[in-house]
Design an enzyme around this catalytic site. Structure first.
Site: not given
Ligand code: SAH
Ligand code: SF4
Length: 399
Positions: A119, A132, A139
């Site tokens: 994303e 962004c 993660c």
């Protein structure tokens, strides 16, 4: 007499090598690729310069459009390289103009593995437009307030995949010469010729756990002959990978943001578990000595406002005390909820009271307005459906 031939040792034709993706190669690497195709050093340098301009200044994805390149060279490039963009699986626009893309990437080095979804978010404001960008799929860290932290690391993104997020966003926002701005609420900063004026590495993943690829991508994004974004307009956010902080300043030279979120080790150990490895004292020391830090180049400290957890006046006073000797900006982020999230956002009067203390200590406008919550594009809400494969699954697919 009949003769049967044993063909099992016959030489099989060698498959042509797959075209090499040019996005994400630095100029020297492009030069080397061209030399491999037989171009002499002078021509390789000249063609590398032309390619760089077509790809990063003009956003061209078709070698046929490179009008100042000879026909023969264009064909050679088309046979050996690709400039393919990732698939856009979804593009959503929030009521406030924030845009979110879901991109699908295939790992060029392992094309048999399933693709991954990533994303990327665009946040238009009056005076700027911020992209962004994600650095990883998932993660390895497990910050308890972050949606990405609930997804295991699937893999690091390559430099090309990090750059592709910027290139596709520029294309969709009409930032390349001859492009058109989107009609549906695509607010573009007034007085600027570009929709994307700033980049923040604040999407999915911990950028300093993918240092080399992030470095390469940001050096290409800030190259003056290409996308040409000033390093002062690029911010890398880290949860606190202390050993890589100095390198970020020395080798990349972009602005730094730290996900602080707590002013005591016991609480930070819980919220941002990497703190157990590199506690506050070490993190703040790395900030104090960040290469290039000054009052004109301050470090941003991000602080998510969690109701009843880290939002007391005493926390605010301690925050100001901790940062006293560091050229700092403070960014209070109202907690953005996600399905099943274990926290609530602090009440507005609590955020105001906290912000007052921070303001009185000399930090201007510290509260970050949540953007794109309706399309799940706000800080900490990103998470893709991509799943990590077991080693067995990987092995089965990569043969
Ligand atoms: N991994 C890096 C960069 C990505 S996160 C880092 O942690 O810094 C970008 C910012 O959003 C970080 O400050 C992160 O702590 C914050 N964040 C994560 N989840 C959030 C949430 N649910 N609400 C508000 N901010 C959040
Ligand atoms: Fe990873 Fe950053 Fe989310 Fe922590 S806040 S889990 S480091 S993406």
């Amino acid at each position: 007499m009949s003769v049967s031939l044993d063909m099992s040792h016959a030489v099989r034709p060698v498959p042509a090598p797959a075209p090499r993706d040019l996005i994400g190669l630095d100029r020297d690497e492009i030069g080397l690729e061209l030399a491999k195709l037989g171009l002499d050093p002078k021509e390789a340098r000249m063609r590398a310069k032309q390619l760089w301009n077509w790809v990063y200044v003009n956003g061209v994805t078709d070698f046929g459009r490179m009008t100042n390149v000879s026909k023969g060279a264009r064909q050679l490039f088309a046979d050996n390289f690709t400039l393919d963009r990732p698939e856009i699986v979804a593009e959503q626009v929030s009521a406030d103009g924030t845009r979110k893309w879901l991109f699908r990437f295939r790992d060029p080095a392992q094309p048999n593995l399933p693709p991954v979804d990533v994303e990327t978010v665009y946040i238009p404001e009056i005076d700027r437009g911020t992209l962004c960008v994600s650095s990883q799929v998932g993660c390895t860290l497990t910050c308890t307030f972050c949606h990405t932290g609930t997804q295991r690391l699937v893999r690091n993104l390559t430099a090309g995949e990090i750059l592709s997020q910027i290139l596709v966003a520029r294309e969709r926002l009409g930032d390349f010469p001859g492009g058109t701005r989107p009609a549906d609420g695509g607010l573009v900063p007034a007085g600027d010729t570009r929709a994307i004026t700033n980049i923040v590495m604040m999407g999915m993943g911990e950028p300093l756990y993918n240092f080399d690829n992030v470095k390469k991508a940001l050096l290409i994004a800030s190259d003056g002959d290409g996308i040409s974004l000033s390093k002062r307009r690029i911010t890398l956010s880290t949860s606190g990978v202390v050993p890589e902080i100095r390198r970020t300043g020395d080798e990349i030279g972009v602005m730094l943001a730290i996900s602080l979120h707590a002013v005591r080790d016991d609480l930070r150990n819980e919220l941002v578990p990497i703190n157990k490895k590199w506690p506050l004292a070490e993190l703040l020391e790395a900030c104090r000595t960040y290469p290039g830090v000054s009052n004109a180049r301050r470090i941003t400290f991000e602080y998510v406002m969690l109701k009843g957890v880290n939002d007391s006046d005493a926390d605010a006073r301690e925050l100001v005390r901790l940062l006293a000797k560091i050229p700092a900006k403070i960014n209070l982020i109202p907690f953005n909820p996600w399905p099943g999230s274990p926290y609530e956002c602090s009440d507005w009067d609590r955020i105001e009271s906290f912000a007052d203390i921070v303001n009185r200590a000399g930090y201007a406008s510290p509260v970050r307005t949540p953007r794109g919550r309706d399309i799940f594009a706000a800080c900490g809400q990103l998470k893709s459906e991509s799943e990590r494969l077991s080693r067995k699954q990987r092995e089965a697919l990569s043969v």
